[in-house]
Design an enzyme around this catalytic site. Structure first.
Site, PDB file in Angstrom:
ATOM      1  N   CYS A   2       0.824  -1.210   0.000  1.00  0.00           N
ATOM      2  CA  CYS A   2       0.000   0.000   0.000  1.00  0.00           C
ATOM      3  C   CYS A   2       0.860   1.263   0.000  1.00  0.00           C
ATOM      4  O   CYS A   2       1.967   1.275   0.531  1.00  0.00           O
ATOM      5  CB  CYS A   2      -0.863   0.036   1.254  1.00  0.00           C
ATOM      6  SG  CYS A   2      -1.892  -1.404   1.443  1.00  0.00           S
ATOM      7  N   ARG A  27       5.628  -0.411  -6.002  1.00  0.00           N
ATOM      8  CA  ARG A  27       5.558  -1.189  -4.766  1.00  0.00           C
ATOM      9  C   ARG A  27       4.579  -2.345  -4.873  1.00  0.00           C
ATOM     10  O   ARG A  27       4.618  -3.261  -4.050  1.00  0.00           O
ATOM     11  CB  ARG A  27       5.149  -0.287  -3.600  1.00  0.00           C
ATOM     12  CG  ARG A  27       6.118   0.851  -3.353  1.00  0.00           C
ATOM     13  CD  ARG A  27       5.494   1.898  -2.470  1.00  0.00           C
ATOM     14  NE  ARG A  27       5.308   1.402  -1.124  1.00  0.00           N
ATOM     15  CZ  ARG A  27       6.168   1.588  -0.138  1.00  0.00           C
ATOM     16  NH1 ARG A  27       7.260   2.258  -0.358  1.00  0.00           N
ATOM     17  NH2 ARG A  27       5.931   1.127   1.057  1.00  0.00           N
ATOM     18  N   TRP A  73      -2.941  -2.824  -1.418  1.00  0.00           N
ATOM     19  CA  TRP A  73      -2.542  -4.212  -1.650  1.00  0.00           C
ATOM     20  C   TRP A  73      -3.339  -5.016  -0.614  1.00  0.00           C
ATOM     21  O   TRP A  73      -3.096  -4.894   0.583  1.00  0.00           O
ATOM     22  CB  TRP A  73      -1.035  -4.361  -1.427  1.00  0.00           C
ATOM     23  CG  TRP A  73      -0.467  -5.697  -1.788  1.00  0.00           C
ATOM     24  CD1 TRP A  73      -0.087  -6.132  -3.027  1.00  0.00           C
ATOM     25  CD2 TRP A  73      -0.171  -6.774  -0.885  1.00  0.00           C
ATOM     26  NE1 TRP A  73       0.418  -7.404  -2.948  1.00  0.00           N
ATOM     27  CE2 TRP A  73       0.386  -7.821  -1.665  1.00  0.00           C
ATOM     28  CE3 TRP A  73      -0.319  -6.963   0.498  1.00  0.00           C
ATOM     29  CZ2 TRP A  73       0.781  -9.033  -1.097  1.00  0.00           C
ATOM     30  CZ3 TRP A  73       0.094  -8.173   1.044  1.00  0.00           C
ATOM     31  CH2 TRP A  73       0.634  -9.192   0.254  1.00  0.00           C
ATOM     32  N   ASN A  98      -1.989   2.264   5.727  1.00  0.00           N
ATOM     33  CA  ASN A  98      -1.096   1.144   5.388  1.00  0.00           C
ATOM     34  C   ASN A  98      -0.901   0.317   6.648  1.00  0.00           C
ATOM     35  O   ASN A  98      -0.818   0.882   7.736  1.00  0.00           O
ATOM     36  CB  ASN A  98       0.287   1.641   4.968  1.00  0.00           C
ATOM     37  CG  ASN A  98       0.285   2.304   3.613  1.00  0.00           C
ATOM     38  OD1 ASN A  98      -0.745   2.355   2.955  1.00  0.00           O
ATOM     39  ND2 ASN A  98       1.432   2.813   3.217  1.00  0.00           N
ATOM     40  N   GLY A  99      -0.737  -1.001   6.472  1.00  0.00           N
ATOM     41  CA  GLY A  99      -0.444  -1.847   7.630  1.00  0.00           C
ATOM     42  C   GLY A  99      -1.642  -2.684   8.028  1.00  0.00           C
ATOM     43  O   GLY A  99      -2.589  -2.856   7.249  1.00  0.00           O
ATOM     44  N   GLU A 482      18.057 -18.797  -5.253  1.00  0.00           N
ATOM     45  CA  GLU A 482      17.706 -17.526  -5.886  1.00  0.00           C
ATOM     46  C   GLU A 482      17.141 -17.769  -7.292  1.00  0.00           C
ATOM     47  O   GLU A 482      16.163 -17.118  -7.694  1.00  0.00           O
ATOM     48  CB  GLU A 482      18.960 -16.638  -5.920  1.00  0.00           C
ATOM     49  CG  GLU A 482      18.810 -15.302  -6.601  1.00  0.00           C
ATOM     50  CD  GLU A 482      17.764 -14.370  -5.999  1.00  0.00           C
ATOM     51  OE1 GLU A 482      17.156 -14.716  -4.980  1.00  0.00           O
ATOM     52  OE2 GLU A 482      17.545 -13.298  -6.582  1.00  0.00           O
ATOM     53  N   LYS A 486      13.425 -16.615  -8.377  1.00  0.00           N
ATOM     54  CA  LYS A 486      13.193 -15.710  -9.519  1.00  0.00           C
ATOM     55  C   LYS A 486      12.202 -16.346 -10.488  1.00  0.00           C
ATOM     56  O   LYS A 486      11.265 -15.697 -10.940  1.00  0.00           O
ATOM     57  CB  LYS A 486      14.492 -15.411 -10.288  1.00  0.00           C
ATOM     58  CG  LYS A 486      15.501 -14.517  -9.643  1.00  0.00           C
ATOM     59  CD  LYS A 486      15.101 -13.080  -9.479  1.00  0.00           C
ATOM     60  CE  LYS A 486      14.412 -12.871  -8.170  1.00  0.00           C
ATOM     61  NZ  LYS A 486      15.201 -12.418  -7.066  1.00  0.00           N
ATOM     62  N   GLU A 489       8.570 -16.528  -9.016  1.00  0.00           N
ATOM     63  CA  GLU A 489       7.838 -15.289  -8.741  1.00  0.00           C
ATOM     64  C   GLU A 489       7.421 -14.542 -10.002  1.00  0.00           C
ATOM     65  O   GLU A 489       6.413 -13.853  -9.987  1.00  0.00           O
ATOM     66  CB  GLU A 489       8.557 -14.383  -7.736  1.00  0.00           C
ATOM     67  CG  GLU A 489       9.762 -13.619  -8.213  1.00  0.00           C
ATOM     68  CD  GLU A 489      10.332 -12.694  -7.117  1.00  0.00           C
ATOM     69  OE1 GLU A 489      11.545 -12.508  -7.112  1.00  0.00           O
ATOM     70  OE2 GLU A 489       9.576 -12.175  -6.282  1.00  0.00           O
ATOM     71  N   HIS A 505      17.659 -37.957  -1.054  1.00  0.00           N
ATOM     72  CA  HIS A 505      16.877 -38.087   0.181  1.00  0.00           C
ATOM     73  C   HIS A 505      15.407 -37.748  -0.035  1.00  0.00           C
ATOM     74  O   HIS A 505      14.668 -37.580   0.936  1.00  0.00           O
ATOM     75  CB  HIS A 505      17.477 -37.192   1.277  1.00  0.00           C
ATOM     76  CG  HIS A 505      18.863 -37.593   1.673  1.00  0.00           C
ATOM     77  ND1 HIS A 505      19.136 -38.754   2.368  1.00  0.00           N
ATOM     78  CD2 HIS A 505      20.066 -37.014   1.428  1.00  0.00           C
ATOM     79  CE1 HIS A 505      20.438 -38.861   2.562  1.00  0.00           C
ATOM     80  NE2 HIS A 505      21.026 -37.822   1.989  1.00  0.00           N
ATOM     81  N   LYS A 604       6.653  -4.831  -3.898  1.00  0.00           N
ATOM     82  CA  LYS A 604       8.092  -4.560  -3.867  1.00  0.00           C
ATOM     83  C   LYS A 604       8.593  -4.424  -2.429  1.00  0.00           C
ATOM     84  O   LYS A 604       9.564  -5.051  -2.048  1.00  0.00           O
ATOM     85  CB  LYS A 604       8.388  -3.279  -4.662  1.00  0.00           C
ATOM     86  CG  LYS A 604       9.865  -2.941  -4.746  1.00  0.00           C
ATOM     87  CD  LYS A 604      10.630  -4.009  -5.507  1.00  0.00           C
ATOM     88  CE  LYS A 604      12.125  -3.786  -5.503  1.00  0.00           C
ATOM     89  NZ  LYS A 604      12.852  -5.000  -5.912  1.00  0.00           N
TER      90      LYS A 604
HETATM   91  O1  M6R Z   1      13.608  -5.050   0.485  1.00  0.00           O
HETATM   92  P1  M6R Z   1      14.091  -6.366   1.031  1.00  0.00           P
HETATM   93  O2  M6R Z   1      15.419  -6.749   0.479  1.00  0.00           O
HETATM   94  O3  M6R Z   1      14.068  -6.399   2.527  1.00  0.00           O
HETATM   95  O4  M6R Z   1      13.026  -7.418   0.510  1.00  0.00           O
HETATM   96  C1  M6R Z   1      13.078  -8.751   0.906  1.00  0.00           C
HETATM   97  C2  M6R Z   1      12.181  -9.614   0.054  1.00  0.00           C
HETATM   98  O5  M6R Z   1      10.850  -9.208   0.179  1.00  0.00           O
HETATM   99  C3  M6R Z   1      12.585  -9.558  -1.423  1.00  0.00           C
HETATM  100  O6  M6R Z   1      13.910  -9.901  -1.607  1.00  0.00           O
HETATM  101  C4  M6R Z   1      11.695 -10.519  -2.242  1.00  0.00           C
HETATM  102  O7  M6R Z   1      11.957 -11.834  -1.886  1.00  0.00           O
HETATM  103  C5  M6R Z   1      11.921 -10.292  -3.736  1.00  0.00           C
HETATM  104  N1  M6R Z   1      10.654 -10.161  -4.392  1.00  0.00           N
HETATM  105  C6  M6R Z   1      12.661 -11.396  -4.401  1.00  0.00           C
HETATM  106  O8  M6R Z   1      12.866 -11.170  -5.752  1.00  0.00           O
END
Ligand code: M6R
Length: 609
Positions: A2, A27, A73, A98-99, A482, A486, A489, A505, A604
């Site tokens: 938000c 965001r 959001w 927000n929150g 990672e 990627k 997501e 395992h 974001k």
């Molecule tokens: O802003 P931050 O680095 O604290 O964010 C952490 C995660 O929310 C962020 O890395 C998230 O996993 C990304 N979308 C990954 O690509």
């Protein structure tokens, strides 16, 4: 997540609010709304993009000299117009929030008892009715907002306007960022400085518990004890052009390609001046680094994976015991405090609530040594930390973190060297060798970027699949994690990562000809072990996609596809091998036609729990 924008001026604020919301779009959000005072509370809300709200605002010829706006959001209640903010109480009070209000059910029951009727499923609506309730009794919006804040539990940033007081806007924060922008004869409120940067650079970062009243002539802040306070005015250095896309199709693509520059800028200090802890991390850091007996890295998502890589460096190079923990796990765990431990939070945004709360928890436990590695200047996490290292990635807009990851790794390697040096474990020769290795990294990243055409060809095939496995061992296992993150997501392909040794395992049961298996296999001490694990996959008909370097000596064969980075990057190899997995995810998502920069359901900056 938000976003909030508010403005009180002597000119029409609708363009300011709309532009501010656009600057917060990165965001992530699912609906947008605006309310201005102009012969009543005039409100427009739309599910979807800010531009849809903007079109409706134009059609209705909405204008006003005081107003609030919001991108939502969804947390409490579905993505509907009636759940979008601003929320209004009795046509007299409008609120954006927000929150999460944790005690919203209790407050809802109380307010229903007082005769209030609820129109949405949100937790926010209780805030609007509470302000209304207190404002009715006192006629003082500032007081009503303070009384409301005292009734709320949870994390929030709010902005409020009242029809009966068109010369005041109020705000309050607890756990979620809220900034005040100072103009000439006009003032602003926002959840993020970037929303205000076109209007002013003079900003006040409100503290937890603060309540603010903004008028055209000035602002007043009271702290959680109700005492009037003067908060420092900062001059923001944020670039107003930081969000330009340039020649690229997506921010993620732009950000992937910016990595040679981003890493080189981040390493500038250590490459130019050597491993000077005080210069790099702040006054007093060297003696703290000398005295610590361990390091705890706290982060979320991609930043957590950067921490997993750094553990190998901290223990292998600096010889300091190091653990890595997700912020949301650490904060609720009954851990054993250690006053000689260095707490390092890693965060691109500097706003991630889970990481911020973990930092607060560490401090509450009496851990005095805190250091933040962060990309966003002036954000909450570095401001709450004793030492700070800012990565110089520049604004990262794509939800999928790319250049933040590689610059975090560059920063964490620098930190490792600084701790090693402070402890007398990095002599002059080792220091200049390490710096020489760092100098090569931007060039090696560029070489990895040049592999893009080959990776595009792989992406054609990945785009047809619904599942993928990523494998790595040792320092390259976090790169596999990672890569899987990627891919899932942004392409919505189900992807999982395992340390290759774990395959037999359990996950091996998933392997057949339809399961692509990506292996991160540059030459390192575990390469022969990885090769054996790859045999286990081939024996079950699994198809292997191997990211290697020239020294790993792989050859292509049936079912084994290989892309090689041209240089072996030694201990820094995870930085270089992050590039091909980012490109694979990007091109796969492109082929699947997903919203690469704003993947569904994600945001974001994750500012809620
Ligand atoms: O802003 P931050 O680095 O604290 O964010 C952490 C995660 O929310 C962020 O890395 C998230 O996993 C990304 N979308 C990954 O690509």
């Amino acid at each position: 997540m938000c976003g909030i924008v508010g403005a009180i001026a002597s000119r029409d604020v609708v363009p300011i609010l709309t532009e501010g919301l656009k600057r917060l779009e990165y965001r992530g959000y699912d609906s947008a709304g605006i309310a201005v005072l102009n012969d009543g509370i005039r409100r427009v809300r739309r599910v979807g993009r800010v531009v849809e709200m903007e079109n409706a605002v134009r059609a209705e010829d909405l204008k006003g000299i005081i107003g609030i706006a919001h991108t939502r959001w969804a947390t409490h209640g579905g993505v509907t117009e009636s759940n979008a903010h601003p929320h209004v109480s009795n046509d007299e009070i409008a609120v954006v929030h927000n929150g999460i209000i944790e005690n919203h059910e209790e407050q809802r029951a109380r307010l229903k008892g007082l005769g209030y009727v609820f129109e949405s499923q949100t937790d926010t609506e209780v805030v609007a009715h509470l302000v209304h309730h207190y404002f009715k009794a006192s006629g003082d919006l500032f007081l009503a907002t303070r009384k409301t804040a005292a009734d709320l539990r949870g994390a929030y940033a709010i902005g409020v306007v009242a029809l009966a007081d068109p010369d005041t806007m109020t705000g309050a924060r607890m756990g979620c960022p809220l900034v005040v922008g100072l103009g000439d004869g006009e003032n602003f409120l926002a959840s993020d400085v970037s929303a205000l940067i076109a209007e002013t650079r003079r900003v006040i970062y409100l503290e937890d518990g603060d309540v603010v009243a903004l008028q055209r002539s000035g602002v007043r802040v009271v702290d959680r004890a109700g005492t009037e306070v003067h908060r420092v005015v900062h001059i923001s250095e944020l670039s107003a052009n930081a969000v330009d896309l340039g020649p690229y199709q997506h921010y993620m693509q732009k950000e992937i390609h910016e990595q040679p520059r981003a890493v080189s800028d981040t390493l500038e200090g250590v490459i130019d001046s050597g491993v000077d802890a005080e210069g790099l991390f702040g006054a007093g850091s060297e003696s703290v680094f000398r005295d610590i007996d361990s390091v705890l890295l706290l982060a979320s998502g991609t930043s957590y994976y950067a921490g997993l890589v750094a553990r190998f460096w901290m223990e292998g190079v600096a010889r300091v015991p190091c653990s890595v923990e997700l912020g949301h796990e650490y904060r609720y765990r009954d851990s054993i405090p250690n006053a000689r431990q260095l707490i390092v939070t890693i965060s691109q945004s500097g706003e991630t609530l889970d990481t911020m709360e973990a930092l607060k928890r560490a401090k509450e436990l009496g851990q005095p040594h805190t250091l933040s590695i962060c990309n966003v200047r002036e954000s909450a996490i570095p401001r709450a930390s004793r030492f700070v290292f800012y990565t110089r990635a520049g604004a990262e807009i794509g939800v999928a973190s790319t250049k933040a990851f590689t610059t975090q790794l560059a920063a964490l390697f620098t930190l490792t060297l600084a701790i090693a040096k402070a402890k007398g474990r990095l002599g002059p020769t080792a220091e200049s060798d390490a710096i020489a290795q760092l100098r090569f990294v931007p060039g090696s990243i560029q070489h990895a970027l040049n592999l893009e055409p080959q990776i595009q060809a792989w992406a054609e095939r990945f785009a047809q699949r619904e599942h993928a496995l990523f494998l790595g061992r040792g320092i390259h296992y976090p790169v596999a994690l990672e890569g899987a993150l990627k891919l899932k997501e942004i392409s919505y392909i189900h992807a999982e990562a395992y340390p290759a040794g774990e395959l037999k395992h359990g996950p091996l049961a998933l392997v057949d000809a339809s399961m692509p298996v990506v292996v991160i296999a540059p030459n390192d001490a575990l390469l022969e072990k990885v090769k054996s694990n790859m045999q286990e996959v081939r024996a079950r008909g699994g198809e292997l996609y191997v990211f290697a370097d020239l020294d790993s000596h792989f050859t292509e064969s049936e079912g084994v596809h290989v892309i090689r980075t041209p240089r072996h990057a030694g201990l820094l190899s995870p930085i270089v091998h992050a590039i091909p997995v980012q490109l694979l995810a990007y091109h796969t998502a492109l082929r699947r036609g997903t919203d690469v920069d704003k993947p569904r359901n994600l945001a974001k900056a994750v500012t809620v729990e």
